[in-house]
Scaffold this motif. Sequence first.
Motif, PDB file in Angstrom:
ATOM      1  N   ALA A   1       1.234  -0.056  -6.893  1.00 40.47           N
ATOM      2  CA  ALA A   1       2.610  -0.562  -6.805  1.00 40.47           C
ATOM      3  C   ALA A   1       3.485   0.428  -6.049  1.00 40.47           C
ATOM      4  O   ALA A   1       3.134   1.596  -5.881  1.00 40.47           O
ATOM      5  CB  ALA A   1       3.187  -0.787  -8.205  1.00 40.47           C
ATOM      6  N   VAL A   2       4.640  -0.078  -5.612  1.00 39.03           N
ATOM      7  CA  VAL A   2       5.728   0.779  -5.159  1.00 39.03           C
ATOM      8  C   VAL A   2       6.823   0.588  -6.192  1.00 39.03           C
ATOM      9  O   VAL A   2       7.265  -0.537  -6.438  1.00 39.03           O
ATOM     10  CB  VAL A   2       6.211   0.394  -3.750  1.00 39.03           C
ATOM     11  N   ASP A   3       7.225   1.670  -6.865  1.00 35.17           N
ATOM     12  CA  ASP A   3       8.145   1.523  -8.005  1.00 35.17           C
ATOM     13  C   ASP A   3       9.598   1.396  -7.555  1.00 35.17           C
ATOM     14  O   ASP A   3       9.904   1.371  -6.358  1.00 35.17           O
ATOM     15  CB  ASP A   3       7.932   2.651  -9.023  1.00 35.17           C
ATOM     16  N   GLY A   4      10.496   1.294  -8.520  1.00 37.49           N
ATOM     17  CA  GLY A   4      11.911   1.062  -8.234  1.00 37.49           C
ATOM     18  C   GLY A   4      12.586   2.181  -7.472  1.00 37.49           C
ATOM     19  O   GLY A   4      13.670   2.002  -6.916  1.00 37.49           O
ATOM     20  N   ASP A   5      11.947   3.361  -7.423  1.00 35.89           N
ATOM     21  CA  ASP A   5      12.476   4.481  -6.649  1.00 35.89           C
ATOM     22  C   ASP A   5      11.785   4.620  -5.296  1.00 35.89           C
ATOM     23  O   ASP A   5      11.977   5.620  -4.602  1.00 35.89           O
ATOM     24  CB  ASP A   5      12.317   5.785  -7.437  1.00 35.89           C
ATOM     25  N   GLY A   6      10.934   3.645  -4.953  1.00 33.11           N
ATOM     26  CA  GLY A   6      10.238   3.701  -3.677  1.00 33.11           C
ATOM     27  C   GLY A   6       9.018   4.600  -3.679  1.00 33.11           C
ATOM     28  O   GLY A   6       8.442   4.893  -2.632  1.00 33.11           O
ATOM     29  N   ARG A   7       8.598   5.040  -4.875  1.00 35.73           N
ATOM     30  CA  ARG A   7       7.419   5.911  -4.975  1.00 35.73           C
ATOM     31  C   ARG A   7       6.146   5.077  -5.046  1.00 35.73           C
ATOM     32  O   ARG A   7       6.155   3.950  -5.544  1.00 35.73           O
ATOM     33  CB  ARG A   7       7.519   6.798  -6.222  1.00 35.73           C
ATOM     34  N   LEU A   8       5.048   5.635  -4.554  1.00 31.29           N
ATOM     35  CA  LEU A   8       3.752   4.972  -4.621  1.00 31.29           C
ATOM     36  C   LEU A   8       3.117   5.281  -5.973  1.00 31.29           C
ATOM     37  O   LEU A   8       3.006   6.446  -6.365  1.00 31.29           O
ATOM     38  CB  LEU A   8       2.847   5.488  -3.502  1.00 31.29           C
TER      39      LEU A   8
END
Length: 286
Positions: free
Chosen positions: A256-263
């Motif tokens: 996923a790519v989380d809500g902070d744009g992290r992988l």
Amino acid sequence: MTPHNASDDSRWSDLDRPPLNAASLRRGLLREGSLWSDVELVARTGSTNSDLAARAAGERVAEGAVLIAEEQTAGRGRLDRRWTAPPRSGLFFSVLLRPAEVPLARWGWLPLLTGVAVATGLSRAAGVDTALKWPNDLLVTVGGEERKAGGILAERAGDDAVVVGVGINVTLRAHELPVPLAGSLALAGAVSTDRDPLLRAVLRRLEEWYGRWRAAGGDPVASRLQETYAAGCATLGRTVRAELPGDRAIVGEAVAVDGDGRLVIATEEGVQEPVGAGDIVHVRPA
């Protein structure tokens, strides 16, 4: 910026690579209510990002300034990796954004947002299927193989601005590629390599996505940026090795790519580890 006289250099006589038309670009982009406030085209410079950031530090530059170079001699990618290409063979430009309504914690979405804008703009205007490699690479398929044809670099410019730079290989031929695994729109079978409409298409998509994201206060869910990025992200669903500073690495499936744009990487130990773009050296297939 180093001024450049076309008559001094035979490279500028490449008829397959006509120059961009600054007047046409301004007519197409500088309209009432548009994000774009200024379009400047230079023949050659070191880095459009460095130039625009330096200008913003020295004077009040309006949001939506666009600086385009026909050739970059010191173009930079993430972690100061070099980006070089022959004159007029690609699109090399930077834009100045001032997302005042968006909390600073969400500004990390800007390079991902730009990736979505570039990929969607090129898919339509060049007829090339493009994908995104997290966090900032544009991929095209050449001979059944994924190749990097572009990159994005976002940098802070003072307290309230971000300069986002984009480099896209448009007409690079196989023998001109900086590394064997690079690609270009032409090598990927683009139906058009006319850079004027390609650049306009990308900037229109960038204006559209930035406006949507800003109107949502930078919320990646409400603006649909998170789901759109995930849909076009080639990294997701693959087993990757994320190399971190200090010789540390995480291996697992990019889920996923989380809500902070992290992988988010799911490891064999059953742990879901988010990694941020600022923490990563490389993400490679494992």
